[in-house]
Design a protein around this motif. Structure first.
Motif, mmCIF file in Angstrom:
data_model
loop_
_atom_site.group_PDB
_atom_site.id
_atom_site.type_symbol
_atom_site.label_atom_id
_atom_site.label_comp_id
_atom_site.label_asym_id
_atom_site.label_seq_id
_atom_site.Cartn_x
_atom_site.Cartn_y
_atom_site.Cartn_z
ATOM 1 N N HIS A 101 21.495 23.657 40.702
ATOM 2 C CA HIS A 101 21.835 24.267 41.991
ATOM 3 C C HIS A 101 21.684 23.452 43.255
ATOM 4 C CE1 HIS A 101 22.518 27.984 39.927
ATOM 5 N NE2 HIS A 101 21.341 27.962 39.011
ATOM 6 N N ALA A 102 20.660 22.777 43.362
ATOM 7 C CA ALA A 102 20.387 22.193 44.607
ATOM 8 C C ALA A 102 21.611 21.214 44.867
ATOM 9 C CB ALA A 102 19.012 21.236 44.529
ATOM 10 N N TYR A 103 21.823 20.314 43.717
ATOM 11 C CA TYR A 103 22.890 19.145 44.238
ATOM 12 C C TYR A 103 24.284 19.909 44.420
ATOM 13 C CZ TYR A 103 19.795 15.649 41.788
ATOM 14 O OH TYR A 103 18.871 14.830 41.289
ATOM 15 N N ASN A 104 24.586 20.751 43.664
ATOM 16 C CA ASN A 104 25.701 21.618 44.087
ATOM 17 C C ASN A 104 25.698 22.080 45.700
ATOM 18 O OD1 ASN A 104 27.940 21.576 41.889
ATOM 19 N ND2 ASN A 104 26.183 22.869 40.763
ATOM 20 N N TYR A 105 24.569 22.674 46.038
ATOM 21 C CA TYR A 105 24.432 22.939 47.377
ATOM 22 C C TYR A 105 24.990 21.622 48.327
ATOM 23 C CZ TYR A 105 23.241 27.840 47.233
ATOM 24 O OH TYR A 105 23.127 29.113 46.899
ATOM 25 N N LEU A 106 24.259 20.601 47.978
ATOM 26 C CA LEU A 106 24.492 19.161 48.588
ATOM 27 C C LEU A 106 25.965 18.844 48.606
ATOM 28 C CD1 LEU A 106 20.764 17.483 47.840
ATOM 29 C CD2 LEU A 106 21.778 18.487 49.926
ATOM 30 N N GLU A 107 26.404 18.633 47.393
ATOM 31 C CA GLU A 107 27.684 18.608 47.192
ATOM 32 C C GLU A 107 28.801 19.208 48.182
ATOM 33 O OE1 GLU A 107 28.896 15.837 45.654
ATOM 34 O OE2 GLU A 107 26.918 15.212 44.874
ATOM 35 N N ASN A 108 28.336 20.543 48.463
ATOM 36 C CA ASN A 108 29.211 21.173 49.316
ATOM 37 C C ASN A 108 28.472 21.093 50.698
ATOM 38 O OD1 ASN A 108 31.030 23.312 48.019
ATOM 39 N ND2 ASN A 108 29.526 22.864 46.571
ATOM 40 N N GLU A 109 27.889 20.059 51.107
ATOM 41 C CA GLU A 109 27.551 19.727 52.471
ATOM 42 C C GLU A 109 26.664 20.596 52.988
ATOM 43 O OE1 GLU A 109 28.469 16.810 53.266
ATOM 44 O OE2 GLU A 109 29.663 16.546 51.578
ATOM 45 N N LYS A 110 25.491 21.231 52.175
ATOM 46 C CA LYS A 110 24.490 22.128 52.818
ATOM 47 C C LYS A 110 23.512 21.664 52.998
ATOM 48 C CE LYS A 110 27.902 25.573 52.654
ATOM 49 N NZ LYS A 110 28.594 25.744 53.600
ATOM 50 N N VAL A 111 22.393 22.529 53.385
ATOM 51 C CA VAL A 111 20.893 21.953 53.580
ATOM 52 C C VAL A 111 20.021 22.536 52.609
ATOM 53 C CG1 VAL A 111 19.076 22.041 55.333
ATOM 54 C CG2 VAL A 111 21.501 22.165 56.275
#
Length: 196
Positions: A101-111
């Motif tokens: 989940h964390a990696y997916n948020y980061l891949e979507n340019e999130k914090v």
């Protein structure tokens, strides 16, 4: 790649939380220019109190997706926290879903917001777990370190959060990088203890 979006409830509640928090606790918030206005980033620092998330929320208009202990996701709180974009962490097992989940948020340019100690330090900055630097290294995300000092006493005026300049995790020696991150946070907090 699955699309991970910022959640509406967070956007609605952030101004309310920020207003109430700043009125009640009067925090000093320094170094916010070090939080990029867009793009993937990990906020990582010390954990002093249950309200640490609130001071971070009050520091940036960006939606922070916190890693939070699974115990918080019970009863009514489950509805609230699930809709605030928090990622539940089961600290009793190696939960690989957390990283997905964390990696997916980061891949979507999130914090992502993370407290590498894993629990409250109770006055002392504990050793950091390796998750933050591992996440940063594997997703090529910068880390913005932060240090929280002072107390959560209403109208106390001594609560402070400081954000440092973004750092890159370029070495695969993650233990060394983890110690380096902790030492930066220790220095920012003005803590004189040594790395354990």
């Amino acid at each position: 790649m699955r699309k991970y979006k910022d959640v509406l409830l967070y956007k609605i509640l952030r101004p309310v939380i920020t207003f109430l928090f700043k009125v009640l606790y009067r925090p000093k918030i320094l170094g916010t220019e070090n939080i990029p206005k867009n793009g993937r980033i990990i906020l990582a620092g010390n954990h002093t109190h249950n309200l640490d998330c609130a001071i971070l929320i009050s520091s940036t208009k960006r939606n922070i997706h916190f890693l939070a202990k699974v115990e918080l996701f019970k009863g009514f709180k489950k509805i609230l926290f699930s809709n605030m974009g928090l990622i539940p962490v089961n600290r009793k097992i190696k939960d690989h879903n957390v990283l997905v989940h964390a990696y997916n948020y980061l891949e979507n340019e999130k914090v992502i917001g993370i407290f590498p100690e894993g629990t409250h330090g109770k006055g002392k900055i504990l050793p950091f777990k390796i998750g933050a630097v591992k996440m940063a290294y594997e997703t090529k995300s910068d880390i913005v370190p932060f240090a929280i000092t002072g107390t959560y006493k209403i109208l106390s005026n001594d609560l402070k959060i400081v954000f440092g300049k973004p750092i890159k995790i370029e070495s695969n020696n993650l233990d060394k990088e983890n110690k380096k991150l902790r030492n930066i946070v220790v220095k920012m907090a003005g803590d004189n203890d040594e790395y354990i």
